[in-house]
Design a protein around this motif. Structure first.
Motif, PDB file in Angstrom:
ATOM      1  N   GLY A  14       0.820  -1.205   0.000  1.00 43.94           N
ATOM      2  CA  GLY A  14       0.000   0.000   0.000  1.00 43.94           C
ATOM      3  C   GLY A  14       0.852   1.252   0.000  1.00 43.94           C
ATOM      4  O   GLY A  14       2.052   1.214   0.249  1.00 43.94           O
ATOM      5  N   PRO A  15       0.223   2.391  -0.271  1.00 43.07           N
ATOM      6  CA  PRO A  15       0.950   3.663  -0.263  1.00 43.07           C
ATOM      7  C   PRO A  15       1.542   3.950   1.111  1.00 43.07           C
ATOM      8  O   PRO A  15       0.890   3.791   2.135  1.00 43.07           O
ATOM      9  CB  PRO A  15      -0.124   4.697  -0.608  1.00 43.07           C
ATOM     10  CG  PRO A  15      -1.239   3.928  -1.222  1.00 43.07           C
ATOM     11  CD  PRO A  15      -1.168   2.551  -0.642  1.00 43.07           C
ATOM     12  N   GLY A  16       2.826   4.315   1.125  1.00 37.05           N
ATOM     13  CA  GLY A  16       3.514   4.590   2.374  1.00 37.05           C
ATOM     14  C   GLY A  16       4.072   3.354   3.049  1.00 37.05           C
ATOM     15  O   GLY A  16       4.817   3.451   4.011  1.00 37.05           O
ATOM     16  N   ARG A  19       5.294   1.404  -1.285  1.00 33.46           N
ATOM     17  CA  ARG A  19       5.562   2.395  -2.332  1.00 33.46           C
ATOM     18  C   ARG A  19       5.289   3.772  -1.739  1.00 33.46           C
ATOM     19  O   ARG A  19       4.629   3.892  -0.704  1.00 33.46           O
ATOM     20  CB  ARG A  19       4.704   2.138  -3.562  1.00 33.46           C
ATOM     21  CG  ARG A  19       3.220   2.241  -3.310  1.00 33.46           C
ATOM     22  CD  ARG A  19       2.427   1.920  -4.575  1.00 33.46           C
ATOM     23  NE  ARG A  19       1.002   2.042  -4.348  1.00 33.46           N
ATOM     24  CZ  ARG A  19       0.217   1.072  -3.919  1.00 33.46           C
ATOM     25  NH1 ARG A  19       0.736  -0.120  -3.670  1.00 33.46           N
ATOM     26  NH2 ARG A  19      -1.060   1.266  -3.729  1.00 33.46           N
ATOM     27  N   PRO A  20       5.806   4.831  -2.385  1.00 36.19           N
ATOM     28  CA  PRO A  20       5.597   6.169  -1.822  1.00 36.19           C
ATOM     29  C   PRO A  20       4.143   6.619  -1.924  1.00 36.19           C
ATOM     30  O   PRO A  20       3.385   6.146  -2.779  1.00 36.19           O
ATOM     31  CB  PRO A  20       6.509   7.063  -2.661  1.00 36.19           C
ATOM     32  CG  PRO A  20       6.801   6.296  -3.889  1.00 36.19           C
ATOM     33  CD  PRO A  20       6.647   4.841  -3.566  1.00 36.19           C
ATOM     34  N   LYS A  21       3.782   7.541  -1.050  1.00 36.60           N
ATOM     35  CA  LYS A  21       2.467   8.166  -1.139  1.00 36.60           C
ATOM     36  C   LYS A  21       2.463   9.088  -2.364  1.00 36.60           C
ATOM     37  O   LYS A  21       3.510   9.618  -2.745  1.00 36.60           O
ATOM     38  CB  LYS A  21       2.179   8.969   0.124  1.00 36.60           C
ATOM     39  CG  LYS A  21       2.048   8.107   1.352  1.00 36.60           C
ATOM     40  CD  LYS A  21       1.799   8.930   2.583  1.00 36.60           C
ATOM     41  CE  LYS A  21       1.763   8.030   3.812  1.00 36.60           C
ATOM     42  NZ  LYS A  21       1.633   8.788   5.039  1.00 36.60           N
ATOM     43  N   PRO A  22       1.319   9.288  -2.990  1.00 33.97           N
ATOM     44  CA  PRO A  22       1.268  10.103  -4.210  1.00 33.97           C
ATOM     45  C   PRO A  22       1.788  11.531  -4.038  1.00 33.97           C
ATOM     46  O   PRO A  22       2.250  12.141  -4.998  1.00 33.97           O
ATOM     47  CB  PRO A  22      -0.215  10.109  -4.581  1.00 33.97           C
ATOM     48  CG  PRO A  22      -0.799   8.930  -3.894  1.00 33.97           C
ATOM     49  CD  PRO A  22       0.031   8.709  -2.661  1.00 33.97           C
ATOM     50  N   ASN A  59       9.037  -4.490   3.212  1.00 40.05           N
ATOM     51  CA  ASN A  59       7.596  -4.707   3.320  1.00 40.05           C
ATOM     52  C   ASN A  59       7.079  -5.563   2.162  1.00 40.05           C
ATOM     53  O   ASN A  59       6.158  -6.351   2.339  1.00 40.05           O
ATOM     54  CB  ASN A  59       6.841  -3.384   3.377  1.00 40.05           C
ATOM     55  CG  ASN A  59       6.853  -2.791   4.763  1.00 40.05           C
ATOM     56  OD1 ASN A  59       7.148  -3.470   5.738  1.00 40.05           O
ATOM     57  ND2 ASN A  59       6.547  -1.518   4.863  1.00 40.05           N
ATOM     58  N   ARG A  60       7.657  -5.417   0.970  1.00 38.83           N
ATOM     59  CA  ARG A  60       7.238  -6.234  -0.168  1.00 38.83           C
ATOM     60  C   ARG A  60       7.674  -7.682   0.002  1.00 38.83           C
ATOM     61  O   ARG A  60       6.935  -8.612  -0.314  1.00 38.83           O
ATOM     62  CB  ARG A  60       7.833  -5.696  -1.464  1.00 38.83           C
ATOM     63  CG  ARG A  60       7.253  -4.395  -1.906  1.00 38.83           C
ATOM     64  CD  ARG A  60       7.912  -3.935  -3.184  1.00 38.83           C
ATOM     65  NE  ARG A  60       7.490  -2.582  -3.526  1.00 38.83           N
ATOM     66  CZ  ARG A  60       7.851  -1.951  -4.627  1.00 38.83           C
ATOM     67  NH1 ARG A  60       8.637  -2.544  -5.502  1.00 38.83           N
ATOM     68  NH2 ARG A  60       7.429  -0.731  -4.857  1.00 38.83           N
ATOM     69  N   TRP A  61       8.912  -7.867   0.445  1.00 37.98           N
ATOM     70  CA  TRP A  61       9.489  -9.195   0.650  1.00 37.98           C
ATOM     71  C   TRP A  61       9.965  -9.272   2.103  1.00 37.98           C
ATOM     72  O   TRP A  61      11.124  -9.001   2.407  1.00 37.98           O
ATOM     73  CB  TRP A  61      10.656  -9.420  -0.313  1.00 37.98           C
ATOM     74  CG  TRP A  61      10.245  -9.297  -1.743  1.00 37.98           C
ATOM     75  CD1 TRP A  61       9.542 -10.202  -2.479  1.00 37.98           C
ATOM     76  CD2 TRP A  61      10.490  -8.189  -2.620  1.00 37.98           C
ATOM     77  NE1 TRP A  61       9.345  -9.726  -3.751  1.00 37.98           N
ATOM     78  CE2 TRP A  61       9.918  -8.490  -3.867  1.00 37.98           C
ATOM     79  CE3 TRP A  61      11.144  -6.961  -2.472  1.00 37.98           C
ATOM     80  CZ2 TRP A  61       9.973  -7.622  -4.941  1.00 37.98           C
ATOM     81  CZ3 TRP A  61      11.189  -6.094  -3.553  1.00 37.98           C
ATOM     82  CH2 TRP A  61      10.617  -6.437  -4.765  1.00 37.98           C
TER      83      TRP A  61
END
Length: 70
Positions: A14-16, A19-22, A59-61
């Protein structure tokens, strides 16, 4: 059996988190990701800073080791 190992920890996406927040100012970072018993990966991702790039990879892996490539 599928690619997903059911005994492995699940990713936090999720964002933050993965991946970065928009609204964040970001740049590209090259990261070497090492997952036990898997080949090493080199990925390029957007992040606001080095620490967040590593945080997103972990966080992804969840069971990976991540390091920034210069």
């Amino acid at each position: 059996m599928s690619w997903l190992d059911y005994e492995a920890p699940l990713p936090i996406l999720g964002p933050g988190k993965s991946r970065p927040k928009p609204t964040e100012h970001v740049r590209l970072y090259r990261v070497r990701v090492t997952i036990p018993d898997k080949p090493k990966m080199k990925i390029t991702l957007l992040a606001p800073n080095r620490g967040k790039a590593i945080f997103y990879c972990q966080n992804r892996w969840p069971n990976c080791t991540a390091e920034i490539i210069e």
